[in-house]
Write a protein that holds these residues in place. Structure first.
Motif, PDB file in Angstrom:
ATOM      1  N   ASN A   1       0.825  -1.207   0.000  1.00 30.99           N
ATOM      2  CA  ASN A   1       0.000   0.000   0.000  1.00 30.99           C
ATOM      3  C   ASN A   1       0.861   1.259   0.000  1.00 30.99           C
ATOM      4  O   ASN A   1       0.523   2.259  -0.640  1.00 30.99           O
ATOM      5  CB  ASN A   1      -0.932  -0.003   1.211  1.00 30.99           C
ATOM      6  CG  ASN A   1      -2.097  -0.949   1.046  1.00 30.99           C
ATOM      7  OD1 ASN A   1      -2.919  -0.806   0.152  1.00 30.99           O
ATOM      8  ND2 ASN A   1      -2.159  -1.955   1.899  1.00 30.99           N
ATOM      9  N   SER A   2       1.982   1.209   0.721  1.00 32.12           N
ATOM     10  CA  SER A   2       2.866   2.363   0.786  1.00 32.12           C
ATOM     11  C   SER A   2       3.506   2.649  -0.575  1.00 32.12           C
ATOM     12  O   SER A   2       3.660   3.816  -0.962  1.00 32.12           O
ATOM     13  CB  SER A   2       3.950   2.122   1.840  1.00 32.12           C
ATOM     14  OG  SER A   2       4.763   3.258   1.998  1.00 32.12           O
ATOM     15  N   ILE A   3       3.866   1.613  -1.312  1.00 32.79           N
ATOM     16  CA  ILE A   3       4.447   1.795  -2.644  1.00 32.79           C
ATOM     17  C   ILE A   3       3.414   2.379  -3.601  1.00 32.79           C
ATOM     18  O   ILE A   3       3.721   3.284  -4.403  1.00 32.79           O
ATOM     19  CB  ILE A   3       5.000   0.458  -3.177  1.00 32.79           C
ATOM     20  CG1 ILE A   3       6.301   0.118  -2.437  1.00 32.79           C
ATOM     21  CG2 ILE A   3       5.235   0.520  -4.682  1.00 32.79           C
ATOM     22  CD1 ILE A   3       6.914  -1.201  -2.836  1.00 32.79           C
TER      23      ILE A   3
ATOM     24  N   PHE B   1      -5.710  -0.721  -3.438  1.00 33.13           N
ATOM     25  CA  PHE B   1      -5.012   0.069  -4.460  1.00 33.13           C
ATOM     26  C   PHE B   1      -5.557   1.483  -4.575  1.00 33.13           C
ATOM     27  O   PHE B   1      -4.801   2.461  -4.488  1.00 33.13           O
ATOM     28  CB  PHE B   1      -5.098  -0.634  -5.814  1.00 33.13           C
ATOM     29  CG  PHE B   1      -4.326   0.072  -6.896  1.00 33.13           C
ATOM     30  CD1 PHE B   1      -2.994  -0.240  -7.128  1.00 33.13           C
ATOM     31  CD2 PHE B   1      -4.925   1.059  -7.676  1.00 33.13           C
ATOM     32  CE1 PHE B   1      -2.266   0.419  -8.112  1.00 33.13           C
ATOM     33  CE2 PHE B   1      -4.204   1.724  -8.656  1.00 33.13           C
ATOM     34  CZ  PHE B   1      -2.876   1.397  -8.876  1.00 33.13           C
ATOM     35  N   TRP B   2      -6.852   1.611  -4.782  1.00 31.20           N
ATOM     36  CA  TRP B   2      -7.406   2.945  -5.032  1.00 31.20           C
ATOM     37  C   TRP B   2      -7.282   3.841  -3.798  1.00 31.20           C
ATOM     38  O   TRP B   2      -6.958   5.026  -3.922  1.00 31.20           O
ATOM     39  CB  TRP B   2      -8.863   2.851  -5.461  1.00 31.20           C
ATOM     40  CG  TRP B   2      -9.493   4.207  -5.629  1.00 31.20           C
ATOM     41  CD1 TRP B   2     -10.516   4.741  -4.912  1.00 31.20           C
ATOM     42  CD2 TRP B   2      -9.109   5.216  -6.576  1.00 31.20           C
ATOM     43  NE1 TRP B   2     -10.789   6.013  -5.338  1.00 31.20           N
ATOM     44  CE2 TRP B   2      -9.947   6.328  -6.352  1.00 31.20           C
ATOM     45  CE3 TRP B   2      -8.128   5.292  -7.576  1.00 31.20           C
ATOM     46  CZ2 TRP B   2      -9.838   7.497  -7.110  1.00 31.20           C
ATOM     47  CZ3 TRP B   2      -8.018   6.460  -8.314  1.00 31.20           C
ATOM     48  CH2 TRP B   2      -8.865   7.535  -8.079  1.00 31.20           C
ATOM     49  N   LYS B   3      -7.535   3.293  -2.638  1.00 30.73           N
ATOM     50  CA  LYS B   3      -7.429   4.084  -1.413  1.00 30.73           C
ATOM     51  C   LYS B   3      -5.995   4.575  -1.208  1.00 30.73           C
ATOM     52  O   LYS B   3      -5.769   5.742  -0.864  1.00 30.73           O
ATOM     53  CB  LYS B   3      -7.875   3.243  -0.210  1.00 30.73           C
ATOM     54  CG  LYS B   3      -7.848   4.006   1.108  1.00 30.73           C
ATOM     55  CD  LYS B   3      -8.366   3.141   2.249  1.00 30.73           C
ATOM     56  CE  LYS B   3      -8.344   3.899   3.571  1.00 30.73           C
ATOM     57  NZ  LYS B   3      -8.862   3.067   4.690  1.00 30.73           N
ATOM     58  N   SER B   4      -5.028   3.702  -1.429  1.00 29.86           N
ATOM     59  CA  SER B   4      -3.625   4.073  -1.260  1.00 29.86           C
ATOM     60  C   SER B   4      -3.179   5.063  -2.327  1.00 29.86           C
ATOM     61  O   SER B   4      -2.505   6.058  -2.043  1.00 29.86           O
ATOM     62  CB  SER B   4      -2.737   2.831  -1.309  1.00 29.86           C
ATOM     63  OG  SER B   4      -3.052   1.942  -0.259  1.00 29.86           O
ATOM     64  N   PHE B   5      -3.571   4.792  -3.573  1.00 25.19           N
ATOM     65  CA  PHE B   5      -3.173   5.652  -4.677  1.00 25.19           C
ATOM     66  C   PHE B   5      -3.772   7.046  -4.542  1.00 25.19           C
ATOM     67  O   PHE B   5      -3.063   8.055  -4.652  1.00 25.19           O
ATOM     68  CB  PHE B   5      -3.600   5.025  -6.004  1.00 25.19           C
ATOM     69  CG  PHE B   5      -3.258   5.851  -7.209  1.00 25.19           C
ATOM     70  CD1 PHE B   5      -1.968   5.849  -7.707  1.00 25.19           C
ATOM     71  CD2 PHE B   5      -4.221   6.625  -7.836  1.00 25.19           C
ATOM     72  CE1 PHE B   5      -1.639   6.616  -8.814  1.00 25.19           C
ATOM     73  CE2 PHE B   5      -3.903   7.401  -8.939  1.00 25.19           C
ATOM     74  CZ  PHE B   5      -2.608   7.386  -9.438  1.00 25.19           C
TER      75      PHE B   5
END
Length: 206
Positions: free
Chosen positions: A38-40, A110-114
């Protein structure tokens, strides 16, 4: 291509990107709370935010600020509010012991992290000012192709730096930092986000 100008801009960007700020503390918080993957993804979002800021600067964000002064206040206020929100979320979050130790059990969102990384960068009004200032001196003297190349480089360099930071934090988390220390670093990073949000709000309104 003007290599010396490219290297000068690249160095200015490097100094800015490695300096602790909202992006840095967001990645630290994300790495310890939500794991490496998630960090990446957040790091890539931050990099894309930098690219968009460059494009905004190239097409005349400074002009828009002059013609629509309230735009600066609106963006700055939204950014300050968002930083305070994610900072408070980190301060109030409760992380389970399994999440503290095992990244593989933390699902990739993905979407939340991005979007989180993207918004942290896009709503940082000081970053807006930095890129407008950086590009204002070269808009007339350089081609659009050069401006696009340096913008893509800023995107890649920013994403690479924060991916490297994420991986370094992941190694430290796995091998050196116990759960209590991880939680403390997360809380400190969240607190810094709140403080930066408050200072940003003051900066915008005064």
């Amino acid at each position: 291509m003007n290599v010396s100008l490219f290297l000068t801009l690249a160095f200015a960007h490097l100094v800015a990107v490695i300096s602790p700020g909202p992006d840095f503390f967001y990645v630290v918080k994300s790495s310890f709370q939500r794991g490496l993957a998630n960090s990446i993804v957040s790091s890539i979002g931050i990099g894309l935010g930098v690219f968009f800021q460059c494009i905004f600067a190239i097409i005349g964000l400074d002009f828009l600020y002059q013609k629509i002064p309230s735009l600066y206040t609106v963006i700055g206020t939204a950014g300050a509010t968002y930083l305070i929100y994610i900072g408070l979320s980190g301060l109030l979050a409760k992380v389970s012991e399994s999440e503290k130790h095992q990244d593989e059990k933390i699902p990739l969102e993905f979407w939340k992290s991005f979007s989180g990384g993207l918004l942290v960068n896009l709503l940082n009004v000081k970053a807006f000012v930095f890129f407008v200032s950086l590009f204002s001196g070269i808009i007339i003297s350089t081609s659009f192709n050069f401006q696009l190349i340096i913008s893509v480089y800023f995107f890649l360099a920013t994403a690479a730096w924060f991916c490297f930071l994420s991986y370094s934090l992941h190694l430290g988390k796995s091998n050196f930092l116990n759960a209590k220390t991880q939680q403390l670093i997360t809380k400190i990073s969240s607190l810094f986000l709140v403080v930066i949000g408050v200072l940003l709000g003051v900066y915008v309104w005064i």
